[in-house]
Scaffold this active site. Structure first.
Site, PDB file in Angstrom:
ATOM      1  N   HIS A  59       0.812  -1.208  -0.016  1.00 13.11           N
ATOM      2  CA  HIS A  59       0.260   0.020   0.123  1.00 13.11           C
ATOM      3  C   HIS A  59       0.855   1.275  -0.048  1.00 13.11           C
ATOM      4  O   HIS A  59       1.772   1.415   0.687  1.00 13.11           O
ATOM      5  CB  HIS A  59      -0.848   0.019   1.292  1.00 13.11           C
ATOM      6  CG  HIS A  59      -2.000  -1.278   1.242  1.00 13.11           C
ATOM      7  ND1 HIS A  59      -1.785  -2.158   2.401  1.00 13.11           N
ATOM      8  CD2 HIS A  59      -2.695  -1.665   0.369  1.00 13.11           C
ATOM      9  CE1 HIS A  59      -2.884  -3.132   1.996  1.00 13.11           C
ATOM     10  NE2 HIS A  59      -3.071  -2.650   0.753  1.00 13.11           N
ATOM     11  N   HIS A 151       3.230  -3.405   6.819  1.00 11.73           N
ATOM     12  CA  HIS A 151       2.155  -2.349   6.688  1.00 11.73           C
ATOM     13  C   HIS A 151       2.182  -1.665   7.752  1.00 11.73           C
ATOM     14  O   HIS A 151       2.657  -1.866   8.937  1.00 11.73           O
ATOM     15  CB  HIS A 151       0.913  -3.077   6.684  1.00 11.73           C
ATOM     16  CG  HIS A 151       0.802  -3.956   5.127  1.00 11.73           C
ATOM     17  ND1 HIS A 151      -0.072  -3.539   4.173  1.00 11.73           N
ATOM     18  CD2 HIS A 151       1.544  -5.137   4.838  1.00 11.73           C
ATOM     19  CE1 HIS A 151       0.290  -4.586   3.256  1.00 11.73           C
ATOM     20  NE2 HIS A 151       0.875  -5.409   3.468  1.00 11.73           N
ATOM     21  N   GLU A 215       1.522  -5.287  10.623  1.00  7.92           N
ATOM     22  CA  GLU A 215       0.716  -4.215  10.979  1.00  7.92           C
ATOM     23  C   GLU A 215       1.598  -3.599  12.135  1.00  7.92           C
ATOM     24  O   GLU A 215       1.637  -3.985  13.333  1.00  7.92           O
ATOM     25  CB  GLU A 215      -0.805  -4.378  11.364  1.00  7.92           C
ATOM     26  CG  GLU A 215      -1.506  -5.097  10.033  1.00  7.92           C
ATOM     27  CD  GLU A 215      -1.574  -4.097   8.852  1.00  7.92           C
ATOM     28  OE1 GLU A 215      -1.285  -2.864   9.096  1.00  7.92           O
ATOM     29  OE2 GLU A 215      -2.148  -4.438   7.952  1.00  7.92           O
TER      30      GLU A 215
HETATM   31 ZN   LIG Z   1      -1.392  -2.244   4.244  1.00 10.65          ZN
END
Ligand SMILES: [Zn+2]
Length: 331
Positions: A59, A151, A215
């Site tokens: 992302h 992420h 994360e």
């Molecule tokens: Zn992500």
């Protein structure tokens, strides 16, 4: 520093380097493979036997882990870190990184494990490229394979740093890797119980790597990531790259969670009964009306100690609008 150490700069500028292979004075080889992809090969005499895939920017606006990879690679390119493992550095979605956006057309992390064949556009092409470059990196079955896909989340979280562990039928979980995550500052791990279409699901199930989506906190623009503390993770990654053990570390036990249910959005009538800024891992009481959808469909929390992660009522119809999770153990 070797020019290839500036992979992030090259990638953000959309430049292909003139020299695609460079050697450090100690004999580690840096090889530019394609946009946002660089392989590091240590001298054979010191090789630890680990193949380590480190990816970020799947992302494009999740900058803290992108900056972490940039630091590690620059340290290698200037011989501050002397690698003893093979490493593949990957910036997942360069065009989205240049735009400072999550994606250009669609979420690349739903396009692995064959899904890219069913879609078109820049993300489908990139997902296919990432699969190929990963598959050719993990080419020696004798070597240990490890993948961290890093992420930062869109929303705040009651548990700041957590990992997602993909699923493959009859494959045992690695206690060693779970303990490594704990030492790296990870507080909780969600164990999937179904195949998935993320990058780590691909490297786990198709390439046999131990693979984790990490994360690491809330996403912020470049240079504003002081709130995301990656010190423990950075220390573990350096140790993996340098092929050394780290001293045992005093940290709480990992909290393990299992997926109880995926909440699927079926229609435009879907309503998620949660505040827009609700944090990941918020606990939901039994009996709570979580969502409503077309034809009087109701999602009521039945599970004990249930929590919500990744709530997102804006996904396309047919996709996951949140996951209900419950505590579990390896058992
Ligand atoms: Zn992500």
């Amino acid at each position: 520093m070797l020019a290839l150490g500036r992979l992030l700069e090259l990638t953000l500028a959309g430049h292909e380097p003139a020299a695609k292979i460079q050697l450090t004075p100690e004999g580690s080889r840096l090889r530019w493979l394609t946009e946002g992809a660089l392989e590091v090969t240590p001298p054979a005499a010191v090789d630890s036997g680990l193949d380590l895939l480190l990816s970020a920017g799947i992302h494009g606006n999740e900058t803290a882990p992108i900056e972490l990879l940039d630091r590690l690679l620059q340290d290698i390119a200037s011989s501050r870190i002397k690698p003893r493992s093979r490493i593949l550095f990957l910036f997942g979605n360069p065009e989205a990184m240049r735009r400072g956006e999550r994606y250009v057309e669609q979420d690349i992390n739903r396009l692995f494990n064959g899904q890219h064949d069913l879609h078109s556009g820049p993300e489908a092409i990139r997902a296919s490229d990432l699969e190929h470059v990963s598959a050719s990196f993990f080419n020696d079955p004798q070597r240990t394979r490890l993948h961290y896909d890093m992420h930062t989340a869109i929303r705040g979280s009651r548990i700041e740093q957590f990992a997602l562990y993909p699923y493959q039928q009859d494959r045992p979980r690695s206690e060693v890797e779970l303990q490594r995550l704990r030492a790296a500052g990870i507080d909780a791990v969600l164990l999937y119980s179904k195949p998935s279409v993320t990058f780590t699901a691909y490297t786990y199930s198709q390439l046999g790597a131990e693979s984790f989506t990490l994360e690491l906190g809330k996403a912020r623009p470049f240079g504003q990531n002081q709130m995301v503390n990656l010190d423990l993770l950075e220390e573990q990654l350096k140790a993996l790259i340098e092929g050394r053990d780290t001293p045992p570390i005093e940290r709480p036990e990992l909290k393990l969670f299992a997926v109880a249910r995926e909440v699927i959005k079926h229609s435009d009538d879907f309503i998620l009964h949660l505040p827009v800024d609700i944090e990941n891992f918020t606990e939901l009481p039994q009996g709570y009306l979580l969502a409503e959808d077309i034809a009087s469909m109701r999602w009521v929390v039945e599970e004990q100690d249930a929590r919500i992660i990744f709530p997102n009522p804006k996904v396309r119809n047919g996709l996951r609008a949140g996951i209900l999770i419950v505590p579990t153990s390896l058992g």
